[in-house]
Write a protein that holds these residues in place. Structure first.
Motif, short mmCIF file in Angstrom:
data_model
loop_
_atom_site.label_atom_id
_atom_site.label_comp_id
_atom_site.label_asym_id
_atom_site.label_seq_id
_atom_site.Cartn_x
_atom_site.Cartn_y
_atom_site.Cartn_z
N ARG A 50 92.54 48.10 -67.39
CA ARG A 50 91.18 47.58 -67.41
C ARG A 50 91.13 46.07 -67.69
NH1 ARG A 50 91.71 52.41 -67.34
NH2 ARG A 50 90.10 53.97 -66.98
N LEU A 51 92.30 45.46 -67.88
CA LEU A 51 92.38 44.02 -68.13
C LEU A 51 92.73 43.29 -66.85
CD1 LEU A 51 94.47 44.07 -71.44
CD2 LEU A 51 91.99 43.80 -71.22
N SER A 52 92.31 42.03 -66.76
CA SER A 52 92.67 41.22 -65.60
C SER A 52 94.15 40.86 -65.66
CB SER A 52 91.83 39.94 -65.57
OG SER A 52 92.26 39.05 -66.58
N ASP A 53 94.69 40.49 -64.51
CA ASP A 53 96.09 40.08 -64.42
C ASP A 53 96.35 38.88 -65.33
OD1 ASP A 53 98.41 41.05 -62.94
OD2 ASP A 53 98.50 39.03 -62.10
N ASN A 54 95.42 37.93 -65.35
CA ASN A 54 95.58 36.74 -66.17
C ASN A 54 95.58 37.09 -67.66
OD1 ASN A 54 96.02 33.90 -65.92
ND2 ASN A 54 94.01 33.60 -66.86
N THR A 55 94.71 37.99 -68.06
CA THR A 55 94.67 38.42 -69.47
C THR A 55 95.98 39.08 -69.85
OG1 THR A 55 92.27 38.68 -69.38
CG2 THR A 55 93.43 39.86 -71.14
N MET A 56 96.53 39.89 -68.95
CA MET A 56 97.83 40.53 -69.22
C MET A 56 98.92 39.49 -69.42
SD MET A 56 97.75 43.95 -69.08
CE MET A 56 99.32 44.47 -68.45
N LYS A 57 98.92 38.45 -68.60
CA LYS A 57 99.92 37.38 -68.74
C LYS A 57 99.76 36.67 -70.07
CE LYS A 57 100.52 36.49 -63.82
NZ LYS A 57 100.32 35.54 -62.73
N LEU A 58 98.53 36.40 -70.46
CA LEU A 58 98.29 35.72 -71.73
C LEU A 58 98.77 36.56 -72.91
CD1 LEU A 58 94.75 34.22 -71.09
CD2 LEU A 58 96.86 32.94 -71.47
N ILE A 59 98.45 37.83 -72.91
CA ILE A 59 98.89 38.72 -73.99
C ILE A 59 100.42 38.74 -74.05
CG2 ILE A 59 98.99 41.13 -74.74
CD1 ILE A 59 96.11 41.41 -73.60
N PHE A 60 101.06 38.93 -72.91
CA PHE A 60 102.52 38.96 -72.83
C PHE A 60 103.12 37.67 -73.36
CE2 PHE A 60 106.52 38.57 -70.34
CZ PHE A 60 107.14 39.75 -70.74
N GLY A 61 102.59 36.54 -72.92
CA GLY A 61 103.11 35.24 -73.35
C GLY A 61 102.96 35.00 -74.84
N PHE A 62 101.78 35.29 -75.38
CA PHE A 62 101.56 35.06 -76.82
C PHE A 62 102.40 36.00 -77.68
CE2 PHE A 62 97.41 33.05 -75.47
CZ PHE A 62 97.82 31.77 -75.79
N ILE A 63 102.61 37.22 -77.21
CA ILE A 63 103.49 38.13 -77.96
C ILE A 63 104.92 37.61 -77.95
CG2 ILE A 63 104.56 40.44 -77.93
CD1 ILE A 63 101.78 41.53 -77.15
N LEU A 64 105.37 37.09 -76.81
CA LEU A 64 106.73 36.53 -76.76
C LEU A 64 106.86 35.32 -77.69
CD1 LEU A 64 107.71 36.70 -72.98
CD2 LEU A 64 108.48 38.16 -74.85
N VAL A 65 105.83 34.49 -77.76
CA VAL A 65 105.87 33.34 -78.68
C VAL A 65 105.99 33.83 -80.11
CG1 VAL A 65 104.52 31.41 -79.62
CG2 VAL A 65 104.63 31.75 -77.14
N TYR A 66 105.20 34.83 -80.48
CA TYR A 66 105.24 35.34 -81.85
C TYR A 66 106.61 35.95 -82.17
CZ TYR A 66 104.41 37.80 -86.14
OH TYR A 66 104.51 38.23 -87.44
N VAL A 67 107.10 36.82 -81.28
CA VAL A 67 108.39 37.48 -81.53
C VAL A 67 109.52 36.45 -81.59
CG1 VAL A 67 110.08 39.10 -80.56
CG2 VAL A 67 107.67 39.71 -80.61
N GLY A 68 109.47 35.49 -80.69
CA GLY A 68 110.49 34.43 -80.71
C GLY A 68 110.45 33.64 -82.00
N GLY A 69 109.27 33.25 -82.43
CA GLY A 69 109.12 32.50 -83.68
C GLY A 69 109.56 33.30 -84.89
N TYR A 70 109.14 34.56 -84.94
CA TYR A 70 109.53 35.43 -86.05
C TYR A 70 111.05 35.59 -86.11
CZ TYR A 70 110.37 39.59 -88.77
OH TYR A 70 110.87 40.47 -89.69
N THR A 71 111.65 35.85 -84.95
CA THR A 71 113.11 36.03 -84.90
C THR A 71 113.82 34.76 -85.34
OG1 THR A 71 112.84 37.61 -83.10
CG2 THR A 71 115.04 36.67 -83.40
N LEU A 72 113.35 33.63 -84.87
CA LEU A 72 113.97 32.35 -85.23
C LEU A 72 113.87 32.08 -86.73
CD1 LEU A 72 115.14 29.59 -84.23
CD2 LEU A 72 112.78 28.80 -84.15
N PHE A 73 112.67 32.19 -87.29
CA PHE A 73 112.49 31.87 -88.70
C PHE A 73 113.10 32.92 -89.62
CE2 PHE A 73 108.77 29.53 -86.85
CZ PHE A 73 109.33 28.27 -87.01
#
Length: 166
Positions: free
Chosen positions: A95-118
């Motif tokens: 029910r989400l747009s393709d762009n919204t899906m990309k944004l969610i995916f990208g922000f989750i990757l940023v969070y997981v990457g930052g968490y893993t790094l720190f």
């Protein structure tokens, strides 16, 4: 890029990544499907999930089980919740747009990457790692909003104007 040998090669790479990282491989497979094969975000997510059904997780689980690292009781109970959550997640994603899906995916990757790094700084700093990862997401979100605003204020590119008037 639909050559079966090339697709098998991508699958091997993603499988190795999954076995090492404990992830389904979507962090690599989804961008490959979108960028190299031209899938929409929805198609990439759905195809990535279909790929992961037996071959990605089962061999890794068997290897970890042989080493005594799998707690089956916990895994079974969590799998029940995971199955329900995956169905609900797919229901919402459709029910989400393709762009919204990309944004969610990208922000989750940023969070997981930052968490893993720190988190490499030590488990005693868990809360700090989580907060700093959240700060990275906020910085990424601000950068995204600023770039969208800047792009919106620019006149259309000459090539885009020429195509639209033709």
């Amino acid at each position: 890029m639909t050559n079966p040998l090339l697709l098998i090669g991508v699958g091997i790479f993603v499988g190795i990544y999954s076995g090492i990282m404990g992830l389904g491989g979507g962090t690599i497979m989804i961008p490959v499907l979108v960028l190299l094969l031209g899938f929409t975000q929805h198609q990439a997510v759905a195809t990535s999930l279909a790929v992961m059904i037996p071959p990605v997780t089962l061999p890794a689980v068997i290897a970890y089980y042989k080493e005594g690292s799998v707690n089956l009781r916990i895994a079974i109970w969590m799998a029940l919740g995971f199955a329900a959550g995956a169905y609900l997640g797919a229901f919402v994603a459709n029910r989400l747009s393709d762009n919204t899906m990309k944004l969610i995916f990208g922000f989750i990757l940023v969070y997981v990457g930052g968490y893993t790094l720190f988190n490499t700084l030590g488990r005693q700093h868990l809360v700090r790692s989580m907060v700093l990862a959240g700060v990275l997401v906020v910085v990424a979100a601000v950068a995204y909003v600023a770039l969208r605003a800047a792009d919106a204020s620019q006149p259309p590119a000459a090539s885009a104007t020429a195509r639209s008037s033709a």
